[in-house]
Design an enzyme around this catalytic site. Structure first.
Site, PDB file in Angstrom:
ATOM      1  N   LYS A   1       0.770  -1.127  -0.053  1.00 34.70           N
ATOM      2  CA  LYS A   1       0.068  -0.094  -0.001  1.00 34.70           C
ATOM      3  C   LYS A   1       0.829   1.283   0.075  1.00 34.70           C
ATOM      4  O   LYS A   1       1.845   1.562   0.936  1.00 34.70           O
ATOM      5  CB  LYS A   1      -0.947   0.048   1.258  1.00 34.70           C
TER       6      LYS A   1
ATOM      7  N   LYS B   1      -9.996  13.061   8.295  1.00 36.14           N
ATOM      8  CA  LYS B   1      -9.582  12.714   9.536  1.00 36.14           C
ATOM      9  C   LYS B   1      -9.473  13.801  10.459  1.00 36.14           C
ATOM     10  O   LYS B   1      -9.421  14.974   9.801  1.00 36.14           O
ATOM     11  CB  LYS B   1      -7.954  12.184   9.526  1.00 36.14           C
TER      12      LYS B   1
ATOM     13  N   GLU C   1      -9.210   3.525   2.463  1.00 36.94           N
ATOM     14  CA  GLU C   1      -8.573   3.562   1.149  1.00 36.94           C
ATOM     15  C   GLU C   1      -7.704   2.577   0.747  1.00 36.94           C
ATOM     16  O   GLU C   1      -7.625   2.166  -0.226  1.00 36.94           O
ATOM     17  CB  GLU C   1      -8.366   5.000   0.990  1.00 36.94           C
TER      18      GLU C   1
ATOM     19  N   ARG D   1      -7.564  -0.779   1.484  1.00 36.44           N
ATOM     20  CA  ARG D   1      -7.880  -1.692   0.864  1.00 36.44           C
ATOM     21  C   ARG D   1      -8.323  -1.789  -0.736  1.00 36.44           C
ATOM     22  O   ARG D   1      -8.467  -2.564  -1.303  1.00 36.44           O
ATOM     23  CB  ARG D   1      -9.050  -2.455   1.889  1.00 36.44           C
TER      24      ARG D   1
HETATM   25  N1  BES Z   1      -4.030   4.652   6.875  1.00 39.03           N
HETATM   26  C1  BES Z   1      -5.094   4.399   7.896  1.00 39.03           C
HETATM   27  C2  BES Z   1      -4.654   3.419   9.058  1.00 39.03           C
HETATM   28  C3  BES Z   1      -3.896   4.101   9.863  1.00 39.03           C
HETATM   29  C4  BES Z   1      -4.243   4.509  11.270  1.00 39.03           C
HETATM   30  C5  BES Z   1      -2.459   3.694   9.929  1.00 39.03           C
HETATM   31  C6  BES Z   1      -3.321   4.996  12.198  1.00 39.03           C
HETATM   32  C7  BES Z   1      -1.418   4.307  10.819  1.00 39.03           C
HETATM   33  C8  BES Z   1      -1.814   4.849  11.989  1.00 39.03           C
HETATM   34  C9  BES Z   1      -6.292   3.872   7.161  1.00 39.03           C
HETATM   35  O1  BES Z   1      -6.308   4.177   5.738  1.00 39.03           O
HETATM   36  C10 BES Z   1      -7.515   4.350   7.818  1.00 39.03           C
HETATM   37  O2  BES Z   1      -7.876   5.473   7.725  1.00 39.03           O
HETATM   38  N2  BES Z   1      -8.268   3.230   8.340  1.00 39.03           N
HETATM   39  C11 BES Z   1      -9.319   3.658   8.975  1.00 39.03           C
HETATM   40  C12 BES Z   1     -10.521   2.593   8.695  1.00 39.03           C
HETATM   41  C13 BES Z   1     -11.787   2.915   9.209  1.00 39.03           C
HETATM   42  C14 BES Z   1     -12.315   3.872   8.352  1.00 39.03           C
HETATM   43  C15 BES Z   1     -12.648   1.637   8.804  1.00 39.03           C
HETATM   44  C16 BES Z   1      -9.035   3.558  10.636  1.00 39.03           C
HETATM   45  O3  BES Z   1      -8.279   2.522  10.835  1.00 39.03           O
HETATM   46  O4  BES Z   1      -9.697   4.275  11.239  1.00 39.03           O
HETATM   47 ZN    ZN Z   2      -4.664   4.650   4.886  1.00 39.97          ZN
HETATM   48 MN    MN Z   3      -7.513   6.113   5.660  1.00 44.58          MN
END
Ligand code: BES
Ligand code: ZN
Ligand code: MN
Length: 484
Positions: free
Chosen positions: A249, A261, A333, A335
């Protein structure tokens, strides 16, 4: 990215007295022969050190500093506790201890025998890393001289792991680099530079991705001014065999998109290309050591931004596989990126196995913290081999379950699947989503590295910041299982 300068020199008793940096010696319950010489120079200071209460408390690889010793020109004698039969992990730790104390004046390591040199040099090189973009360049550490009776032998023993440490630094640099500098274009060009190692590199541009039908990947990047790219790195060291595929990724920055975010801590999302950086680092390590294996690395490079053209929650996109995806949350995103790149990897290369790496979910941090990456596997044997390689290299990893029962959580009303489950089992539903895009006969591992790619505190082998987690474990896995 340059490694700390390490030299291999013959034993020289005089240098012990005249070296002006740090002088490193080894002892356990007794001083080794080199430490005995240091003890004579200092009139017994080392004997007193190992008789002290503090010495008893030291674990293998930890050390004690004797500052400005009389009888020597050194700034300090660093006495490292090391059992006679030191394990690789102890030796790495000893190397880390040397790196932590290291300054501009460098160090002379007395008695870095062939047996010690390999893992000691690895620990030293891994820990001696800095990344900073300052007008005034930080002072580089001085040379570390590993002195022994067989410097050529010690050099030969250490060279492979030193080359691999350089690949780890390459990965860390990519992860530490801010998103205004490391754009998709810049990342692709840094990968292209690796042609110098004999890697085949191919860059697929948006028009190519459009033709291939990678709508899930493209949708993530459609709000960004940076063009979405897929880069293919091919290392053909193993004849005609089908390759192992590594997929990363590569979200250069993850704002969350329209599902934006919160601003607090958003800057950490510069590391959301961590999976891609590890794939690039492994490919570099394999090429540098001319591994007799076939491995193809694919990275999806994209930026997730809110914009008038950005995808919306509720959009339905068609993946390259043909499955439709309801995008409930534009922040899930990663996935979407992996779905298309993994499918492409399988269609084009028919890999013998596939491993993806992604900073995929915050939930994996809730579960495992910053010590271990989440491991999801469709194949027990491949999983066992990976966990063994991770243990050998001291890279934390812990298996979590895949189970079709969780698919219930990602059923969509309007599409084949939706891109988020509920609040529960967030890392598992992400993995279940990915598994839809894995062909049933392809052994597969998904590594969720959100907790381990970049950490706020110093770790065993890295100062705070990017760790390069996974480069060494995967290189070792290739060695042990995929031809060498
Ligand atoms: N890149 C993030 C995951 C992440 C979170 C990486 C903290 C490193 C530190 C990923 O794209 C994301 O935003 N995931 C969300 C998924 C949710 C919307 C189902 C998450 O983990 O909050
Ligand atoms: Zn991400
Ligand atoms: Mn994300």
């Amino acid at each position: 990215m340059t490694l700390v300068p390490i030299e291999f020199a013959p034993a020289d008793a005089d240098a012990l007295a005249t070296h002006e940096g740090r002088v490193v010696g080894f002892a356990d319950t007794e001083l080794d022969s080199w430490a005995k010489r240091l003890d004579r120079l200092t009139r017994g200071a080392l004997q007193r050190a190992i008789a002290s209460e503090g010495w008893e408390k030291l674990k293998p690889g930890e050390s004690m500093d004797l500052a400005f010793p009389a009888g020597m020109a050194a700034q300090a004698v660093q006495l490292i506790r090391l059992p006679r039969k030191a394990k690789p992990a102890d030796l790495r730790k000893a190397g880390v201890s040397i790196a932590k104390g290291l300054g501009e004046a460098g160090a002379l390591v007395a008695g870095a025998s062939v047996r010690k040199a390999e893992y000691l040099a690895e620990g030293l090189a891994l820990r001696a890393y800095t990344f900073a973009r300052r007008a005034e360049a930080p002072k580089a550490p001085g040379t570390v001289t590993l002195a022994s009776n067989d410097p050529e032998g010690a050099k030969a023993a250490a060279s492979a792991l030193l080359a691999r440490a350089e690949a780890v630094h390459f990965t860390r640099d990519l992860v530490n680099e801010p998103a205004n500098i490391l754009t998709t274009t810049e990342f692709a060009s840094r990968i292209e530079d690796m042609r110098a190692f004999g890697l085949e590199v191919e860059v697929l541009e948006e028009a190519d991705l459009e033709k291939l039908g990678m709508r899930a990947l493209l949708a993530v990047g459609q709000g960004s001014d940076s063009p979405t790219k897929v880069v293919v790195m091919h290392w053909k060291g193993g004849g005609d065999e089908k390759p192992l595929a590594l997929v990363g990724k590569g979200v250069m920055f993850d704002t969350g998109g329209i599902s934006i975010k919160p601003s607090a801590g958003m800057e950490d999302m510069v590391m959301d290309m961590g999976g891609s950086a590890v794939v690039a680092g492994v490919m570099r390590a394999l090429a540098a050591r001319k591994a007799p294996a076939n491995v193809v690395g694919l990275v999806g490079l994209v930026e997730n931004m809110p914009d008038g053209r950005a995808q919306r929650p509720g959009d339905v996109v068609t993946s390259m596989k043909g499955d439709t995806i309801e995008v409930i949350n534009t922040d899930a995103e990663g996935r979407l990126v992996l779905a298309d790149v993994m499918w492409y990897a399988q269609e084009r290369f028919e890999p013998v196995a596939m491993i993806d790496l992604a900073t995929l979910t915050g939930a994996v941090i809730v579960g495992l913290g910053h010590e271990k990456a989440g491991v999801f596997a469709s194949d027990d044997e491949l999983c066992a081999d990976f966990l063994k390689a991770a243990a050998e290299t001291d890279e934390g990893a812990w298996r979590l379950p895949l189970d079709p029962a969780y698919d219930e959580l990602i059923k969509s009303r309007v599409a084949d699947v939706k891109n988020v489950g509920g609040r529960t089992a967030g890392s598992i539903t992400a993995a279940q989503f990915l598994q839809r895009f894995v062909k049933p006969d392809v052994p597969w591992i998904h590594l969720d590295i959100a907790g381990v790619a970049l950490v706020a505190k110093d770790t065993a082998f890295a100062p705070k910041g990017a760790t390069g987690w996974g480069v060494r474990a995967l290189d070792t896995l290739v060695r042990n299982r995929f031809g060498g």
